[in-house]
Design an enzyme around this catalytic site. Structure first.
Site, mmCIF file in Angstrom:
data_model
loop_
_atom_site.group_PDB
_atom_site.id
_atom_site.type_symbol
_atom_site.label_atom_id
_atom_site.label_comp_id
_atom_site.label_asym_id
_atom_site.label_seq_id
_atom_site.Cartn_x
_atom_site.Cartn_y
_atom_site.Cartn_z
ATOM 1 N N SER A 145 0.862 -1.174 0.000
ATOM 2 C CA SER A 145 0.000 0.000 0.000
ATOM 3 C C SER A 145 0.904 1.230 0.000
ATOM 4 O O SER A 145 1.699 1.404 0.921
ATOM 5 C CB SER A 145 -0.867 -0.045 1.270
ATOM 6 O OG SER A 145 -1.547 1.167 1.466
ATOM 7 N N LYS A 171 -1.021 -1.080 -4.385
ATOM 8 C CA LYS A 171 -2.215 -0.273 -4.108
ATOM 9 C C LYS A 171 -1.758 1.163 -3.928
ATOM 10 O O LYS A 171 -0.813 1.427 -3.191
ATOM 11 C CB LYS A 171 -2.883 -0.816 -2.844
ATOM 12 C CG LYS A 171 -3.890 0.109 -2.182
ATOM 13 C CD LYS A 171 -4.644 -0.619 -1.069
ATOM 14 C CE LYS A 171 -4.619 0.149 0.237
ATOM 15 N NZ LYS A 171 -5.391 -0.519 1.318
ATOM 16 N N LYS A 173 -2.851 4.961 -2.725
ATOM 17 C CA LYS A 173 -3.830 5.806 -2.039
ATOM 18 C C LYS A 173 -4.172 6.954 -2.979
ATOM 19 O O LYS A 173 -3.283 7.523 -3.630
ATOM 20 C CB LYS A 173 -3.225 6.361 -0.743
ATOM 21 C CG LYS A 173 -2.955 5.292 0.290
ATOM 22 C CD LYS A 173 -4.228 4.865 0.984
ATOM 23 C CE LYS A 173 -3.921 3.867 2.096
ATOM 24 N NZ LYS A 173 -5.100 3.525 2.888
ATOM 25 N N ASP A 198 -7.110 3.076 -3.351
ATOM 26 C CA ASP A 198 -7.846 3.163 -2.089
ATOM 27 C C ASP A 198 -8.054 4.634 -1.743
ATOM 28 O O ASP A 198 -7.090 5.387 -1.612
ATOM 29 C CB ASP A 198 -7.039 2.466 -0.983
ATOM 30 C CG ASP A 198 -7.760 2.444 0.355
ATOM 31 O OD1 ASP A 198 -8.926 2.896 0.434
ATOM 32 O OD2 ASP A 198 -7.150 1.970 1.345
ATOM 33 N N GLU A 225 -11.111 0.879 -3.883
ATOM 34 C CA GLU A 225 -11.445 0.644 -2.473
ATOM 35 C C GLU A 225 -12.034 1.885 -1.823
ATOM 36 O O GLU A 225 -11.466 2.980 -1.911
ATOM 37 C CB GLU A 225 -10.170 0.209 -1.736
ATOM 38 C CG GLU A 225 -10.354 -0.151 -0.273
ATOM 39 C CD GLU A 225 -9.043 -0.630 0.378
ATOM 40 O OE1 GLU A 225 -8.048 -0.853 -0.344
ATOM 41 O OE2 GLU A 225 -9.017 -0.762 1.606
ATOM 42 N N ASP A 250 -13.995 -1.202 2.653
ATOM 43 C CA ASP A 250 -13.085 -1.316 3.805
ATOM 44 C C ASP A 250 -13.814 -0.706 5.014
ATOM 45 O O ASP A 250 -14.525 -1.408 5.749
ATOM 46 C CB ASP A 250 -11.757 -0.596 3.474
ATOM 47 C CG ASP A 250 -10.773 -0.523 4.641
ATOM 48 O OD1 ASP A 250 -11.114 -0.959 5.753
ATOM 49 O OD2 ASP A 250 -9.641 -0.021 4.458
ATOM 50 N N LYS A 274 -10.044 -6.663 7.468
ATOM 51 C CA LYS A 274 -8.979 -6.331 8.417
ATOM 52 C C LYS A 274 -9.350 -6.962 9.744
ATOM 53 O O LYS A 274 -10.457 -6.768 10.232
ATOM 54 C CB LYS A 274 -8.852 -4.817 8.598
ATOM 55 C CG LYS A 274 -8.231 -4.113 7.411
ATOM 56 C CD LYS A 274 -8.111 -2.630 7.657
ATOM 57 C CE LYS A 274 -7.515 -1.958 6.426
ATOM 58 N NZ LYS A 274 -7.718 -0.493 6.458
ATOM 59 N N GLY A 302 -4.461 -4.252 5.999
ATOM 60 C CA GLY A 302 -3.588 -4.066 7.156
ATOM 61 C C GLY A 302 -3.738 -2.688 7.752
ATOM 62 O O GLY A 302 -4.370 -1.799 7.172
HETATM 63 O O1 OSB Z 1 -7.291 1.954 4.169
HETATM 64 O O2 OSB Z 1 -6.261 0.149 3.994
HETATM 65 C C1 OSB Z 1 -6.370 1.262 4.508
HETATM 66 C C2 OSB Z 1 -3.438 1.909 6.874
HETATM 67 C C3 OSB Z 1 -4.049 2.668 7.838
HETATM 68 C C4 OSB Z 1 -5.373 3.003 7.696
HETATM 69 C C5 OSB Z 1 -6.094 2.564 6.592
HETATM 70 C C6 OSB Z 1 -5.480 1.766 5.624
HETATM 71 C C7 OSB Z 1 -4.126 1.475 5.754
HETATM 72 C C8 OSB Z 1 -3.362 0.733 4.765
HETATM 73 C C9 OSB Z 1 -2.091 0.083 5.241
HETATM 74 O O3 OSB Z 1 -3.634 0.732 3.589
HETATM 75 C C10 OSB Z 1 -1.828 -1.242 4.678
HETATM 76 C C11 OSB Z 1 -0.677 -1.918 5.389
HETATM 77 O O4 OSB Z 1 -0.776 -2.236 6.591
HETATM 78 O O5 OSB Z 1 0.360 -2.164 4.748
HETATM 79 MG MG MG Z 2 -8.474 0.888 2.860
#
Ligand code: OSB
Ligand code: MG
Length: 379
Positions: A145, A171, A173, A198, A225, A250, A274, A302
């Site tokens: 991510s 992924k 953001k 995401d 996402e 999510d 998660k 995660g």
């Molecule tokens: O939206 O998936 C998410 C981390 C903190 C809060 C929200 C998200 C995330 C991640 C981290 O995308 C993924 C990881 O742990 O590598």
């Molecule tokens: Mg997410």
């Protein structure tokens, strides 16, 4: 299971918790600031007979990604959840959550205790956690991510580093103003890369935002996402009816009731499970079973877990319905030294499920945990 096995009652005799800060190897941008370290709560439960289990509460420090924070989790653990577990007798780890059945919400805090109970139980049985959960995979496909970077060049260089590191999918953001352009740039640099995005719920159904989301439909993304706010299931359903890229939920899904509503509405086709957000391994498994039965695909998300939570993610991701690459990267993506030994490692984009060790399959470096703790708690 034999009669004798199923009749072994367990009562947790001690709950200890540690507020631990780990420095990040690469700082990332949140809604408010750039983070250079993360603070999570590690939980240690003892059965009073020498048996120990570890769990992790991976709530963020601020309330932008989850209504829970490290402070509210600490309070809930000390005041309600820890005492409830100490008063509860259980035989199977699926029954641990009955201890806090009457407590509404606070899934992240519950997850830490639930993981610790699963670890304790499977260590007592000398069973790998993955097998205790019904896992079937011996290795997990790992994705990364990647956060919002200062420039497109910085982002492409992050992609480069992780593609070179063997990761199986990336992924990105996204947010309004940082969506089509970064996706186009990454697709141009890596046309065959498995890519997903995401939005963490920051889009609305304004013309401008919908235009951006619809434009993303043309880049062959694996999924989009959580474009809209957590409660906006209907908005997700409207978007899903207009685009062919699967919408993935999510933040919208904290329990199976919300998942059932999402399925009925057609609010997506994929679920990010998660362990933290669902409230533990038992709850994550329940969501997995329901999603699979509804024809949704699932993958394991995660929360930048330290080793304990990361190992729990590896275990749940070994279940058969986790068909898409997970956000379970090696510890070294985030931390130069982890709280477990050995750390979680991705090799050629695959994380091995530790099937030769009981429980989480890694040893917690207790001295390091105690040394790093800003505050500790013992119940
Ligand atoms: O939206 O998936 C998410 C981390 C903190 C809060 C929200 C998200 C995330 C991640 C981290 O995308 C993924 C990881 O742990 O590598
Ligand atoms: Mg997410």
């Amino acid at each position: 299971m034999t009669q004798a096995e199923s009749a072994t009652a367990i009562r947790v005799a001690s709950v200890e918790a540690f507020r631990v800060r780990l420095p990040l190897v690469h700082s990332f941008q949140t809604s408010s600031h750039r983070k250079s370290y993360l603070e999570h709560i590690l939980v240690r439960v003892g059965d009073g007979e020498g048996g120990v289990g570890w769990g992790e509460i991976a709530s963020p420090s601020d309330p932008y990604y989850s209504p829970e924070t490290v402070d509210t989790c600490w309070l809930m653990l000390r005041r309600y959840l820890g005492p409830a577990l100490l008063a509860h007798t259980w035989e199977r780890p699926e029954q641990a959550e009955e201890a806090w059945r009457k407590v509404r919400g606070h899934n992240f805090a519950k997850a830490g205790l639930d993981i610790a109970c699963w670890d304790l139980w499977s260590r007592r049985r000398s069973t790998p956690l993955s097998m205790a959960l019904g896992g079937e995979r011996t290795a997990i496909a790992a994705g990364v991510s990647l956060g919002i970077e200062p420039t497109i060049e910085d982002l492409v260089s992050q992609v480069n580093k992780h593609v070179a590191g063997g990761y199986r999918r990336v992924k990105l953001k996204i947010q309004p103003g940082w969506d089509v352009e970064p996706v186009r740039a990454v697709k141009l640099a890596y046309p065959h890369l498995v890519l997903q995005v995401d939005a963490n719920g920051v889009y609305t159904e304004s013309d401008e935002h919908l235009a951006a989301l619809e434009a993303l439909d043309h880049y062959g993304l694996l999924l989009i996402e959580q474009p809209f706010a957590p409660g906006a299931l209907a908005a997700h359903a409207r978007l899903q009816s207009r685009i062919s890229t699967p919408v993935c939920l999510d933040e919208s899904i904290d329990d199976v009731e919300q998942l059932d509503s999402a399925v009925q509405l057609g609010a997506g086709r994929i679920l990010n499970i998660k362990v933290s957000r669902m409230g533990g391994l038992t709850a994550a498994k329940r969501a997995h079973d329901m999603a699979v039965a509804a024809g949704w695909e699932v993958w394991c998300g995660g929360m930048h877990e330290f080793g304990v939570g990361r190992a729990a993610n590896v275990a749940i991701a070994s279940l058969p319905g986790f068909t898409l690459p997970s956000d379970v990267s090696g510890s070294d993506k985030y931390y130069s030294r982890d709280v477990i030994d050995p750390p979680v490692r991705a090799d050629d984009g695959m994380v091995a499920v530790p099937l030769a060790e009981p429980g989480l399959g890694h040893t917690v470096d207790e001295d390091f945990v105690r040394e790093l703790s800003a505050e500790t708690l013992k119940l």
